[in-house]
Design an enzyme around this catalytic site. Structure first.
Site, PDB file in Angstrom:
ATOM      1  N   LYS A 122       0.817  -1.220   0.000  1.00 33.73           N
ATOM      2  CA  LYS A 122       0.000   0.000   0.000  1.00 33.73           C
ATOM      3  C   LYS A 122       0.849   1.269   0.000  1.00 33.73           C
ATOM      4  CE  LYS A 122      -2.354  -1.210   3.675  1.00 33.73           C
ATOM      5  NZ  LYS A 122      -1.999  -2.641   3.788  1.00 33.73           N
ATOM      6  N   THR A 123       1.847   1.320   0.869  1.00 33.58           N
ATOM      7  CA  THR A 123       2.644   2.546   0.982  1.00 33.58           C
ATOM      8  C   THR A 123       3.419   2.814  -0.301  1.00 33.58           C
ATOM      9  OG1 THR A 123       2.839   2.306   3.383  1.00 33.58           O
ATOM     10  CG2 THR A 123       4.462   3.701   2.289  1.00 33.58           C
ATOM     11  N   GLU A 166      -3.998   5.703   1.777  1.00 38.29           N
ATOM     12  CA  GLU A 166      -3.966   4.270   2.019  1.00 38.29           C
ATOM     13  C   GLU A 166      -5.251   3.835   2.716  1.00 38.29           C
ATOM     14  OE1 GLU A 166      -0.484   2.560   3.749  1.00 38.29           O
ATOM     15  OE2 GLU A 166       0.820   4.078   2.857  1.00 38.29           O
TER      16      GLU A 166
END
Length: 255
Positions: A122-123, A166
């Site tokens: 995600k990051t 996110e």
């Protein structure tokens, strides 16, 4: 559930303000004229930066931190019922919401919100999308679960209708969001202290996909086993990406 009125700034206290997401949300509210303060168990580079920006940060969490001038308390998922600040909020019946609820309420105020989900990546993906959006001149607001060098931190305050953040599945927090575009990178057995098993995780990702409105889009990885169980029957557009031309988008000429 408490609903913030972003046209009427109040005093919001962040219990666990040193968290990577909490600190970014605190900065977003402060940019909108809210009085922001908070606490964390230990000092860090994040709490130091918040304090340098003029946000009151208390190191150490105790009941005395919860003062009568606080209108709303935001709790991170790490705050448990035996936390002294949590106890004080309950005893004094102060309005409170979770981090994910606040993120969802902020997201709802944008016309073009993008929520990036998945058990891994995600990051990195949010950072890549952030770079693309900035290069495209969209002037986005960004909430990233890590430090992005090009913005000098984990949050960017933009002046447009574009917002990217996110969307974490832990404790089903991503179900509090309002994605216009939802991205699912992968689904693996993770956070099994909360989810029962992989099937339980998949059910949550299906619910996340169902949050996307009819005029929105789901972008999903075809390498997720039986991804059709997640994407099938949705009202929104479904965009597939994967390793080959069975998807709508795939890589070529990789060296």
């Amino acid at each position: 559930m408490y609903q913030l009125d972003f046209d009427k700034p109040i005093h919001v206290y962040f219990s666990g303000i040193g968290g990577i997401s909490m600190s970014g949300l605190a900065q977003i509210l402060r940019s909108r004229g809210f009085e922001v303060s908070g606490s964390d168990r230990a000092a860090s580079s994040i709490t130091d930066e918040l304090a340098a920006d003029g946000i009151k940060v208390i190191i150490g969490q105790k009941k005395e931190n919860i003062t009568p001038d606080i209108d709303l308390v935001v709790f991170t998922a790490a705050i448990r019922p035996d936390n002294p600040e949590y106890i004080a909020v309950m005893e004094n019946k102060i309005p409170h919401i979770t981090r994910s609820v606040l993120l969802g309420q902020i997201m709802r105020g944008y016309k073009d919100p993008v929520a990036i989900s998945g058990t891994h990546g995600k990051t990195t993906t949010t950072s890549m999308i952030s770079e693309i959006m900035m290069a495209a001149g969209t002037d986005p607001t960004l909430s990233i679960g890590g430090i992005l060098d090009s913005i000098g931190g984990n949050v960017r305050i933009g002046n447009s209708e574009y917002f990217a953040a996110e969307a974490c599945e832990y404790t089903n927090s991503f179900l509090d969001m309002f994605p216009g575009i939802g991205i699912i990178l992968d689904i693996d057995a993770d956070h099994l202290d909360f989810f029962k098993d992989l099937d339980d995780i998949r059910r949550s990702f299906r619910k996340f996909a169902q949050l996307i409105p009819a005029d929105g889009a789901l972008i999903i990885n075809t390498q997720i086993p039986d991804y059709e169980e997640i994407s099938g029957g949705l009202d929104c557009r479904v965009i597939l990406y994967g390793p080959d031309d069975s998807a709508d988008y795939w890589p070529e000429d990789i060296t």
